[in-house]
Design an enzyme around this catalytic site. Structure first.
Site, PDB file in Angstrom:
ATOM      1  N   HIS A  40      -8.697  -1.021   0.915  1.00  0.00           N
ATOM      2  CA  HIS A  40      -9.955  -0.542   0.313  1.00  0.00           C
ATOM      3  C   HIS A  40      -9.986  -0.891  -1.165  1.00  0.00           C
ATOM      4  CE1 HIS A  40     -11.453   2.132   3.609  1.00  0.00           C
ATOM      5  NE2 HIS A  40     -10.213   1.898   4.012  1.00  0.00           N
ATOM      6  N   GLU A  61      -5.802   1.260  -2.279  1.00  0.00           N
ATOM      7  CA  GLU A  61      -6.998   1.127  -3.126  1.00  0.00           C
ATOM      8  C   GLU A  61      -6.652   0.093  -4.191  1.00  0.00           C
ATOM      9  OE1 GLU A  61      -9.929   2.355  -2.664  1.00  0.00           O
ATOM     10  OE2 GLU A  61      -9.772   4.311  -1.664  1.00  0.00           O
ATOM     11  N   HIS A 101     -14.500  -0.404   6.067  1.00  0.00           N
ATOM     12  CA  HIS A 101     -15.964  -0.557   6.066  1.00  0.00           C
ATOM     13  C   HIS A 101     -16.425  -1.767   6.896  1.00  0.00           C
ATOM     14  CE1 HIS A 101     -15.581   2.548   3.027  1.00  0.00           C
ATOM     15  NE2 HIS A 101     -14.652   1.768   2.459  1.00  0.00           N
ATOM     16  N   GLU A 145     -17.469  -3.614  -1.546  1.00  0.00           N
ATOM     17  CA  GLU A 145     -16.097  -3.371  -1.086  1.00  0.00           C
ATOM     18  C   GLU A 145     -15.786  -4.065   0.240  1.00  0.00           C
ATOM     19  OE1 GLU A 145     -15.190   0.768  -0.577  1.00  0.00           O
ATOM     20  OE2 GLU A 145     -13.182   0.389   0.201  1.00  0.00           O
TER      21      GLU A 145
HETATM   22 ZN   LIG Z   1     -13.231   2.228   1.094  1.00  0.00          ZN
END
Ligand SMILES: [Zn+2]
Length: 490
Positions: free
Chosen positions: A389, A455, A322, A336
């Site tokens: 992430h 993640e 991102h 995030e």
């Molecule tokens: Zn992400």
């Protein structure tokens, strides 16, 4: 037929063009379960045959300190032996090399008459470079070298400083002459005269070669350092040596560095020193400044531990997800894009510190399209790709860590990398283990090197979010990605 040969050459050329960059940035270990074997493996790496071998006693660094320039001049490997007999594995190597001449460095206290006779019985002509003390041995070695006007002066009562400069001295055929800390031995004075030395390089600080000695030397310059590691670092800085390929050996013993120094000289590579369990800060600092990424490690794992070198020479892409207008997931007051950038930078710092070259897809709050990220993964010559992430779900109860891999390219390695990092993340962050999962997310699907998507945890879950917001836990995440990667490369 000719056409076939030309085609082979052209295809061969294409093959090299396509694949050379990958094999270039790498780490090679010249292993061995003891110093004899390391010396033999160095010899096998560097010489398919050799007219001459240089032999030194496996414990007597004093004699051997000055031997590298002579070995280089004769294009001969340095092999080690016991005193009473020629070590059998060394003997086999001499046979493999089809050597005709053995040059023994040191007196019969280092290599006995019986051992010399063994060499003669093998059909070799044997010469011995001897001397009443190490200073005279160094002087006598210097007599075999051409006059280059320059000499290296090293403290003769310990080995580390002389090791660091051995490849440089060898390559330039500068004699390595030895001295006491406060007085210049007469043998060394004589060598300076005999060799018409007009300038000298002192290797080591005033603690090993005092200014009193310095004042007696022709046009001296000094390469100092607080310790052996810094001296080795400063050899590179002082001469601005090429660091395209760097040899790394334990600085705690002389043997591997000595026998490796001739090969390093042949490859125009400087030598850095380390300790078995970790890279010293001085060594790290030059690796970082010069972005050194090709290493030849001298010695077995007991001399240079694999954990300290797993990332040496590796190029790793870190991809914080991102950025800018794309905040990614948000919840519990967090975004995030900020979490993963912070973790990415912390991971980078940790990996750079371990000698890896890190390519970041972003280091600021900027946006990159997914295909730009995978293009960086594919075009940077990297060894692996890690996208970072944090998760989110509608149900705030969802929590835990998971790592994704894809099977389109490097499927086996991607899965292994995912497993190693997942294991470390769960352990270090204390999150629940949601396992490694397969998914064809663009960044790991289109990236052809081992690639995974981490993640870290659920931003939508209060417990996970508290960790994702905490600098302590972000550091733990970075540590986990680091150690997982280290384990993967081990
Ligand atoms: Zn992400």
């Amino acid at each position: 037929m000719l056409r076939k040969i030309i085609l082979t050459i052209v295809l061969g050329g294409i093959f090299i063009l396509l694949y050379a960059p990958q094999t270039d940035a790498a780490e090679l270990r010249i292993d061995g379960k003891n110093r004899f074997e390391v010396a033999i493996n160095v010899s096998q790496k560097g010489w398919s045959n050799s007219n001459t071998v240089i032999l030194t006693n496996y414990l007597a660094y004093a004699d051997a300190l000055s031997a590298s320039p002579l070995a280089f001049k004769k294009n001969a490997p340095i092999l080690l032996t016991q005193n009473q007999y020629i070590t059998p594995s060394t003997k086999s190597e001499i046979i493999r090399l089809r050597a005709k001449e053995a040059v023994i460095i040191g007196g019969t206290g280092s290599i006995s008459i019986q051992a010399a006779n063994e060499l003669k019985a093998m059909g070799l002509s044997v010469t011995r470079i001897d001397g009443k003390d190490r200073f005279i041995v160094a002087q006598n070695i210097s007599k075999q070298l051409s006059n280059k006007g320059k000499a290296v002066i090293a403290y003769g009562l310990n080995f580390p400083d002389a090791l660091a400069i051995a490849p440089y001295a060898a390559r330039n055929e500068y004699p390595i002459l030895l001295t006491g800390k406060d007085s210049l031995p007469s043998a060394t004075k004589a060598a300076l005269r005999e060799k018409n030395i007009t300038s000298t390089v002192i290797i080591g600080g005033e603690g090993s070669v005092s200014n009193t000695v310095k004042s007696q030397l022709p046009s001296p310059s000094r390469i100092g350092g607080a310790n052996r590691f810094e001296v080795a670092e400063n050899v590179i800085r002082h001469f601005n040596l090429s660091t395209q390929n760097v040899f790394l050996s334990s600085g705690m013993d002389f043997a591997d560095a000595l026998t490796g120094s001739v090969l390093a000289a042949k490859k125009n590579a400087p030598l850095l020193l380390t300790i078995p369990t970790r890279l010293p800060n001085e060594t790290k600092s030059i690796i970082k400044d010069r972005t050194i990424n090709t290493f030849t490690i001298l010695g077995g794992k007991a001399s240079v531990n694999t954990n300290s070198t797993a990332l040496l020479g590796k190029t790793i892409v870190l991809d914080p997800g991102h950025g800018d207008h794309d905040a990614g997931a948000s919840g519990n007051g967090l975004q995030e894009k900020d979490i993963v950038l912070d973790v990415g930078i912390r991971t980078r710092d940790k990996m750079v510190n371990a000698g890896a070259k890190i390519v970041m897809t972003r280091t600021t709050d900027t946006f990159l399209a997914l295909r730009e990220r995978s293009a960086i993964g594919n075009n940077s010559g990297a060894d692996s790709f890690i996208s970072i992430h944090s998760n989110a779900a509608e149900n705030p109860a969802a929590h835990g860590t998971e790592v994704y891999y894809d099977t389109s390219f490097s499927s086996f390695e991607s899965r292994r990398l995912a497993e190693e990092i997942q294991k470390e993340l769960v352990k270090r962050m204390g999150t629940s283990d949601r396992g490694e999962k397969q998914a064809n997310f663009h960044v790991i699907d289109a990236t052809r090197i081992p690639s995974i998507l981490v993640e870290l945890g659920f931003i939508s879950n209060p417990t996970d979010a508290a960790k994702l917001g905490s600098p302590t836990y972000r550091q733990r995440s970075a540590d986990a990605i680091y150690y997982g990667t280290v384990n993967f490369y081990n």
